[in-house]
Design a protein around this motif. Sequence first.
Motif, mmCIF file in Angstrom:
data_model
loop_
_atom_site.group_PDB
_atom_site.id
_atom_site.type_symbol
_atom_site.label_atom_id
_atom_site.label_comp_id
_atom_site.label_asym_id
_atom_site.label_seq_id
_atom_site.Cartn_x
_atom_site.Cartn_y
_atom_site.Cartn_z
ATOM 1 N N LEU A 4 35.924 54.882 114.198
ATOM 2 C CA LEU A 4 36.014 56.278 113.791
ATOM 3 C C LEU A 4 34.747 56.651 113.029
ATOM 4 O O LEU A 4 34.157 55.799 112.364
ATOM 5 C CB LEU A 4 37.231 56.487 112.882
ATOM 6 N N PRO A 5 34.341 57.895 113.115
ATOM 7 C CA PRO A 5 33.177 58.309 112.333
ATOM 8 C C PRO A 5 33.403 58.042 110.837
ATOM 9 O O PRO A 5 34.555 57.981 110.369
ATOM 10 C CB PRO A 5 33.086 59.813 112.616
ATOM 11 N N ALA A 6 32.324 57.878 110.113
ATOM 12 C CA ALA A 6 32.387 57.495 108.701
ATOM 13 C C ALA A 6 33.355 58.365 107.907
ATOM 14 O O ALA A 6 33.329 59.585 108.007
ATOM 15 C CB ALA A 6 30.991 57.600 108.093
ATOM 16 N N MET A 29 36.496 58.760 108.239
ATOM 17 C CA MET A 29 37.647 59.291 108.961
ATOM 18 C C MET A 29 38.745 58.238 109.040
ATOM 19 O O MET A 29 38.474 57.055 109.037
ATOM 20 C CB MET A 29 37.237 59.684 110.381
ATOM 21 N N LEU A 56 28.363 63.787 104.093
ATOM 22 C CA LEU A 56 28.136 63.672 105.532
ATOM 23 C C LEU A 56 27.677 65.035 106.043
ATOM 24 O O LEU A 56 28.383 66.022 105.922
ATOM 25 C CB LEU A 56 29.416 63.252 106.236
ATOM 26 N N LYS A 85 29.492 54.219 101.852
ATOM 27 C CA LYS A 85 30.911 54.077 102.176
ATOM 28 C C LYS A 85 31.593 55.362 101.755
ATOM 29 O O LYS A 85 31.574 55.727 100.584
ATOM 30 C CB LYS A 85 31.523 52.905 101.394
ATOM 31 N N HIS A 86 32.188 56.029 102.697
ATOM 32 C CA HIS A 86 32.860 57.271 102.381
ATOM 33 C C HIS A 86 34.370 57.100 102.427
ATOM 34 O O HIS A 86 34.895 56.213 103.067
ATOM 35 C CB HIS A 86 32.415 58.374 103.330
ATOM 36 N N PHE A 117 33.984 59.836 117.781
ATOM 37 C CA PHE A 117 32.798 59.487 118.544
ATOM 38 C C PHE A 117 32.964 60.037 119.966
ATOM 39 O O PHE A 117 34.049 59.959 120.554
ATOM 40 C CB PHE A 117 32.575 57.975 118.568
ATOM 41 N N GLU A 120 26.055 61.255 113.913
ATOM 42 C CA GLU A 120 26.662 60.737 112.696
ATOM 43 C C GLU A 120 25.548 60.018 111.929
ATOM 44 O O GLU A 120 24.928 59.090 112.447
ATOM 45 C CB GLU A 120 27.782 59.776 113.113
#
Lengths: 401, 401
Positions: A10-12, A14, A68, A122-123, B51, B72
Amino acid sequence: MTGAPLEHPLPAGMRDLLPEEAAARRSLARRVLDVVTLHGYGLVTLPAFEFAEVLERGLGTLDPSDVLRFVEPESGEVAALRPDMTPQIARVVATRLRDRPPPVRLAYEGTVVRRRSGRARKHRQIPQVGVELAGVPGPGGDLELLALAADSLRAAGLERFTLDLGDAGIVRALLAGRAPEEQARLTEALARKDEGAVKDATLAALLRLQGGRDAIVEGTQLLARTPAAEAVARLLAIFDAAVARGLGAHVQADLGEMRGFAYYTGPIFHAYAAGTGDALVSGGRYDELLARFGCPMPAAGFAVDLDRLTEARRAAGVPAEREMRVVVIVPPGASPARAETEAPGDKPGVGQDDDARVAELRGRGVVAVAFGGSPEAARAYARAWGFTHVMEGPALAEVSC
Amino acid sequence: MTGAPLEHPLPAGMRDLLPEEAAARRSLARRVLDVVTLHGYGLVTLPAFEFAEVLERGLGTLDPSDVLRFVEPESGEVAALRPDMTPQIARVVATRLRDRPPPVRLAYEGTVVRRRSGRARKHRQIPQVGVELAGVPGPGGDLELLALAADSLRAAGLERFTLDLGDAGIVRALLAGRAPEEQARLTEALARKDEGAVKDATLAALLRLQGGRDAIVEGTQLLARTPAAEAVARLLAIFDAAVARGLGAHVQADLGEMRGFAYYTGPIFHAYAAGTGDALVSGGRYDELLARFGCPMPAAGFAVDLDRLTEARRAAGVPAEREMRVVVIVPPGASPARAETEAPGDKPGVGQDDDARVAELRGRGVVAVAFGGSPEAARAYARAWGFTHVMEGPALAEVSC
């Protein structure tokens, strides 16, 4: 387009919520939203990202590693996933709602994405319910929000929590006039509660002023002849008003409190409870924010972190809501899993929903599904998918977890 | 950081909902979600973007002008705002839920972003509630979904709507073996219902096969000796089963139906009602989709477009829910707007929430706010913010819109 098994990339920042977690989250958000809407706060729905320019009006220049962001393909402008919803609310108040009479009471639910403190790159996705009160200056508005935060936590089933009161004006007044880099350095040291790095007797003393009313009285003496005298007097008044308002079991003072966004100008507060080190609720007054959007008006608000609230509820032993959900065993012929082997149209209308027991349960508001398999398979199915009961014939049996 | 007034610039396809609209949307989403969860569908919560690789496994190669995408920043991978949630659901089923026994019944709520048809570079945010049923092949699953779609529309207050049934396998079978470009061209011509561009007698005839059961019977004859014979027989069987199931007042057939995503393999349906030309509900069977995620399993689902449903409700005269919301006029001393002029702490606890009438209304579940102003100002405030009543002393008066 290959069929190789996917991990779940998954995108950062998410995250998916699977059924049990999603249902618990929805129920918790609903409880908090129901309380704030009962108090007259009107729900607004905001997009998950905004042009960076809008967010930066509220939050100051964004550190690219904190947020982001991406280039919006059609306009070439930079859009960012919101790390905070308050600037979006300010945008809406200052534009589409500016002709409505104050006070403005708005509520929102949504997810913000922030960098985890201390961990570069790290989000974390934070689910929030929040409110904004604009057009009500001073202690009237601050108290309304404190009481509403307490009501929200109680509605979520928490009885034990503290409301830590501070005032962003104290440190702000003490730092005024210093060089911007010096201000940034000291603010960060205070946020870390790093007395050694502060190297200023008054500021370092503030960090120790935590606790009950005595801490504020001591602060009043410490700051008597400083530019922060007014802010500490304001803090004492709000503390006393909160006690008079019935919040005495919860309020604490924290004079060196610096956590939170740079837009705070006055009283600030955080709610804490056992089971999580992070704040369940963060809020305060930001009387200068709306002016940055061309609409000067006092404003204050708070946001509830639903993940932290979930942790605190668990630690406090608040029982999870477990609604009745029934797997009804249906005869093989009516099983949806067998439907494919029947000649189509052979038994028109005979399907999983046609079972009278299923219909009767749903009619009473009870979740029910038909299942065409053995009692054993039905119990395994119930356990896997969070059903509480299995019905065989007319007999309803509870399923152990 | 300048204070110049902002218009409300939002990234492409994004939109705010103001209080009245947000409350109506929330209530409508809740009605539909309550129905599908009652039928055993478990809510999952999915991120707003993925993605591109995940979306493309489900949707095929995405046209860059159709989908909002961005790089991203942390990984350099391309993420996209979802134009459809089904591929995300497939990802979750194929990864985190793959060890749970079928059937899999999932529900979701969220927003997708799509290009408006016919308008380049214009995207629309579509709020959806949808479901996915995996592991139930054939008519059993199809009927469950048709009946659930009808129940969802009824729960939203709609009584008159049509369920247009088609089968993606009809056109698929007729086009099999043609060159990919030819397939794409014909599919597009069929989707536009452009008989002239189709230039194939059988395909062109399909476009006229719309209506009741007769249209399918005619199609059965037309397609008798074609590879589409099986698909049209399946359509007839589902039509009959839907009628037997009590959906006779709603079902219609549309044999040339091509709208919808490329992943459909079998029966498809769309719900329509007066007041909007677009489908309120779109759904169907996509038995090959999960295999693309490494987890072969039959699956079907539908999504409700909450904006279109709102339009149809309005056209049908479904009364808007108008809950009681009361502005309570409080004495000037207790007004929050005056609080700033009082000495802080002077009247601790006297604030807008302390009014006994406000507390009593909230205790009964009625939205209430205190207001420190004239009856005229209170009525203006009520009208501006969607309050239904003003209370002066003990007297409650309705506010005309």
